[in-house]
Write a protein that holds these residues in place. Structure first.
Motif, PDB file in Angstrom:
ATOM      1  N   UNK A 432      24.677  47.282  66.102  1.00  0.00           N
ATOM      2  CA  UNK A 432      25.418  46.872  67.295  1.00  0.00           C
ATOM      3  C   UNK A 432      26.445  45.811  66.938  1.00  0.00           C
ATOM      4  N   UNK A 433      27.558  45.845  67.647  1.00  0.00           N
ATOM      5  CA  UNK A 433      28.554  44.777  67.542  1.00  0.00           C
ATOM      6  C   UNK A 433      29.089  44.474  68.930  1.00  0.00           C
ATOM      7  N   UNK A 434      29.603  43.259  69.084  1.00  0.00           N
ATOM      8  CA  UNK A 434      30.145  42.858  70.372  1.00  0.00           C
ATOM      9  C   UNK A 434      29.109  42.414  71.375  1.00  0.00           C
ATOM     10  N   UNK A 435      27.915  42.019  70.874  1.00  0.00           N
ATOM     11  CA  UNK A 435      26.822  41.632  71.775  1.00  0.00           C
ATOM     12  C   UNK A 435      26.200  40.304  71.320  1.00  0.00           C
ATOM     13  N   UNK A 436      26.960  39.211  71.331  1.00  0.00           N
ATOM     14  CA  UNK A 436      26.444  37.922  70.830  1.00  0.00           C
ATOM     15  C   UNK A 436      25.245  37.418  71.618  1.00  0.00           C
ATOM     16  N   UNK A 437      24.243  36.948  70.873  1.00  0.00           N
ATOM     17  CA  UNK A 437      23.032  36.336  71.438  1.00  0.00           C
ATOM     18  C   UNK A 437      22.268  37.282  72.357  1.00  0.00           C
ATOM     19  N   UNK A 438      22.495  38.559  72.228  1.00  0.00           N
ATOM     20  CA  UNK A 438      21.755  39.531  73.027  1.00  0.00           C
ATOM     21  C   UNK A 438      20.488  39.968  72.321  1.00  0.00           C
ATOM     22  N   UNK A 439      19.532  40.469  73.101  1.00  0.00           N
ATOM     23  CA  UNK A 439      18.246  40.926  72.582  1.00  0.00           C
ATOM     24  C   UNK A 439      18.167  42.443  72.665  1.00  0.00           C
ATOM     25  N   UNK A 440      17.657  43.055  71.617  1.00  0.00           N
ATOM     26  CA  UNK A 440      17.477  44.507  71.567  1.00  0.00           C
ATOM     27  C   UNK A 440      16.054  44.856  71.979  1.00  0.00           C
ATOM     28  N   UNK A 441      15.906  45.866  72.818  1.00  0.00           N
ATOM     29  CA  UNK A 441      14.586  46.381  73.186  1.00  0.00           C
ATOM     30  C   UNK A 441      14.566  47.876  72.913  1.00  0.00           C
ATOM     31  N   UNK A 458      27.865  35.783  66.257  1.00  0.00           N
ATOM     32  CA  UNK A 458      28.978  36.654  65.884  1.00  0.00           C
ATOM     33  C   UNK A 458      28.924  37.986  66.621  1.00  0.00           C
ATOM     34  N   UNK A 459      27.745  38.358  67.113  1.00  0.00           N
ATOM     35  CA  UNK A 459      27.631  39.535  67.960  1.00  0.00           C
ATOM     36  C   UNK A 459      27.281  40.818  67.268  1.00  0.00           C
ATOM     37  N   UNK A 460      27.097  40.802  65.966  1.00  0.00           N
ATOM     38  CA  UNK A 460      26.759  42.013  65.221  1.00  0.00           C
ATOM     39  C   UNK A 460      25.383  41.877  64.602  1.00  0.00           C
ATOM     40  N   UNK A 461      24.678  42.995  64.512  1.00  0.00           N
ATOM     41  CA  UNK A 461      23.357  42.966  63.900  1.00  0.00           C
ATOM     42  C   UNK A 461      22.755  44.349  63.836  1.00  0.00           C
ATOM     43  N   UNK A 462      21.661  44.443  63.090  1.00  0.00           N
ATOM     44  CA  UNK A 462      20.938  45.704  62.922  1.00  0.00           C
ATOM     45  C   UNK A 462      19.462  45.460  63.193  1.00  0.00           C
ATOM     46  N   UNK A 463      18.845  46.392  63.937  1.00  0.00           N
ATOM     47  CA  UNK A 463      17.417  46.309  64.232  1.00  0.00           C
ATOM     48  C   UNK A 463      16.788  47.643  63.838  1.00  0.00           C
ATOM     49  N   UNK A 464      15.670  47.575  63.092  1.00  0.00           N
ATOM     50  CA  UNK A 464      14.943  48.776  62.695  1.00  0.00           C
ATOM     51  C   UNK A 464      13.506  48.709  63.188  1.00  0.00           C
ATOM     52  N   UNK A 465      12.927  49.896  63.376  1.00  0.00           N
ATOM     53  CA  UNK A 465      11.545  49.978  63.858  1.00  0.00           C
ATOM     54  C   UNK A 465      10.926  51.249  63.289  1.00  0.00           C
ATOM     55  N   UNK A 466       9.666  51.140  62.887  1.00  0.00           N
ATOM     56  CA  UNK A 466       8.943  52.281  62.331  1.00  0.00           C
ATOM     57  C   UNK A 466       7.974  52.830  63.386  1.00  0.00           C
TER      58      UNK A 466
END
Length: 506
Positions: A432-441, A458-466
């Motif tokens: 994701x990009x453009x989502x600063x300080x947001x939480x992924x569910x 900065x608004x960018x990040x990656x979240x992984x889940x198994x």
């Protein structure tokens, strides 16, 4: 000048397969013989509608030959009412000599409560109304008592006929069904917009400019209960903006966006769920090449909540304008349909988001639906929306990539199925990009199974889940803003349609 007074009194209601309607006594004018060019005749009609009035009250107008223009203005009283009680609100429209039959050919325009007067003639009409000849015969002014105060609703109509030679009709020109595009790509769109051709305050030119500024690739016109705007979008389309045509069909039991219908398509709205007519008009939308998208299904305004079911729907609006509690309810109800589709092994219903923008400060493109399509054309965009290959973003700044990968490299994206065995390890990944300080569910058929730490400023990040298909039949992603306090989740910044895990049952 002539006057007539109407009161409902003991007049019978006429029910013709649609919501209850009442037809009052006719208003007559003198014959046109001997009338000079530009001569006008006026009639005034007064009446009172009691609480519990039918959904539609028709005032017949006997229009003689030789009429160039018909003009109608109206007023009604707005008495004070106790807190928590609805006051008076009276909508208006008109049907020509072809009659008021549900789905018939008589429709000539509707402005709801947005205007106090309108005109129709061959070469022009008030926004919301359809230009064309003023043919001789019985026309019907349609009154729609949206809400009636306990004191009743007193109204006054003024009908003016102007005689003379009709103007020259203008041949309608419509926007093209394809823009240049970028081939197979992610395209951004807003499919629920209102112009001054219904209750909006923006021209098509203003909306198109705002759409471009919002980074949109496509839009869909959706004025309430009229297709009158369709010929007025052609000069706003371009290689960079696909303009589809539609209508927001605004019934007393919910609203539905007819998305991307053939130019000039009108869809009637004069029925309730109990009339069992919606299926017919949903079929009409499909036959005209459009999608059926229930709008803001849990909105709290009078007549806005969706009561027709979702059997005919192609998608459902789960996010409408600024994110509010009724969107949260819509999101939860939509998730329940995903669970049911897994349980019953049937087609699932994609979600989408639109701005429903009417006027300043409503932001066009907030939210917007981002769809993976083979081309920037009406058919390709609709196919992507119907397949659920899409996500919803609060603005052009938000970009997502959401995938699921199996043990042997099998891969599926948004709206797709990862067909692997129930015990196969699966990696779900969101970029994701453009989502600063947001939480992924990550949300599954069991509920929320992963909540991330806030993403960087900065608004960018990656979240992984198994996970495995036996543990999660589907996974969808929510990206939410920070919550000030308490257990209620923050407003959405983005939302994906699901990825389904496991082989489909036969």
């Amino acid at each position: 000048m002539c006057e007539d007074t109407h009161g409902i009194g003991r007049r019978a209601l006429f029910v013709t397969g649609a919501a209850a309607a009442l037809t009052l006594g006719p208003v007559s004018f003198a014959a046109a013989d001997g009338q000079d060019q530009g001569t006008q005749e006026t009639a005034t009609v007064r009446g009172t509608l009691p609480p519990g009035s039918p959904d539609f009250v028709y005032v017949p107008v006997e229009v003689p030959t030789g009429v160039r223009e018909i003009k109608v203005s109206y007023t009604y009283d707005r008495p004070s009412v106790p807190a928590g009680t609805t006051g008076n609100a009276l909508d208006i429209g008109i049907f020509d000599q072809h009659g008021t039959e549900l789905g018939g050919k008589g429709f000539r325009g509707w402005s709801g409560g947005a205007r106090t007067e309108f005109f129709v003639r061959a070469d022009d009409a008030t926004p919301g109304y359809i230009p064309g000849p003023v043919g001789a015969g019985t026309w019907h002014i349609a009154l729609g008592p949206y809400t009636v105060a306990p004191q009743g609703l007193s109204y006054e109509l003024t009908i003016t006929l102007t005689y003379g030679e009709p103007g020259t009709p203008v041949r309608p020109v419509y926007p093209p069904s394809r823009a240049k595009g970028r081939g197979r790509d992610w395209y951004r769109g807003d499919c629920h917009l209102h112009s001054w051709y219904s209750d909006g305050r923006r021209t098509p030119a203003e909306i198109a400019a705002l759409a471009r500024a919002a980074g949109l690739d496509f839009i869909n016109s959706s004025d309430h209960n009229t297709h009158s705007s369709h010929p007025h979008w052609a000069d706003q389309a371009g290689d960079d903006l696909l303009i589809m045509l539609g209508e927001e069909v605004t019934t007393r039991n919910g609203h539905v966006v007819a998305l991307g219908t053939e130019p000039g398509t009108f869809v009637d709205w004069r029925y309730r769920a109990r009339d069992n007519r919606f299926g017919h008009f949903a079929h009409q939308i499909h036959k005209a090449g459009g999608l059926v998208v229930p709008a803001h299904p849990h909105a709290t305004c009078v007549g806005c909540a969706w009561k027709f079911g979702f059997g005919e729907a192609d998608a459902v609006e789960v996010w409408n304008g600024p994110y509010t509690p009724d969107d949260e309810v819509a999101l939860s109800a939509w998730d329940a349909t995903l669970v049911a589709s897994v349980r019953d092994n049937r087609q699932w219903l994609p979600g989408m988001g639109n701005s429903d923008a009417h006027r300043d400060p409503d932001a066009v493109g907030s939210p917007q639906t981002v769809v993976l399509a083979d081309d920037l054309s009406r058919e390709a965009i609709q196919e992507g929306l119907r397949a659920g290959r899409s996500y919803i973003a609060e603005s052009k700044n938000v970009t997502l990539a959401f995938t699921a990968t199996g043990g042997r490299g099998e891969r599926a994206g948004i709206g797709e199925r990862l067909a692997v065995a129930p015990d196969t390890p699966v990696t779900v990944r969101l970029e994701a990009s453009g989502v600063p300080r947001c939480t992924v569910r990550f949300v599954t058929d069991q509920g929320v199974l992963l909540t991330s730490d806030p993403l960087p400023v900065a608004g960018s990040g990656t979240v992984e889940w198994q996970t495995t298909p036996s543990y999660a039949a589907y996974v969808r992603a929510e990206i939410r803003h920070e919550t000030a306090a308490g257990p209620v989740p923050g407003a959405l910044a983005a939302l994906t349609n699901p990825i389904f895990l496991g082989r489909a049952e036969r």
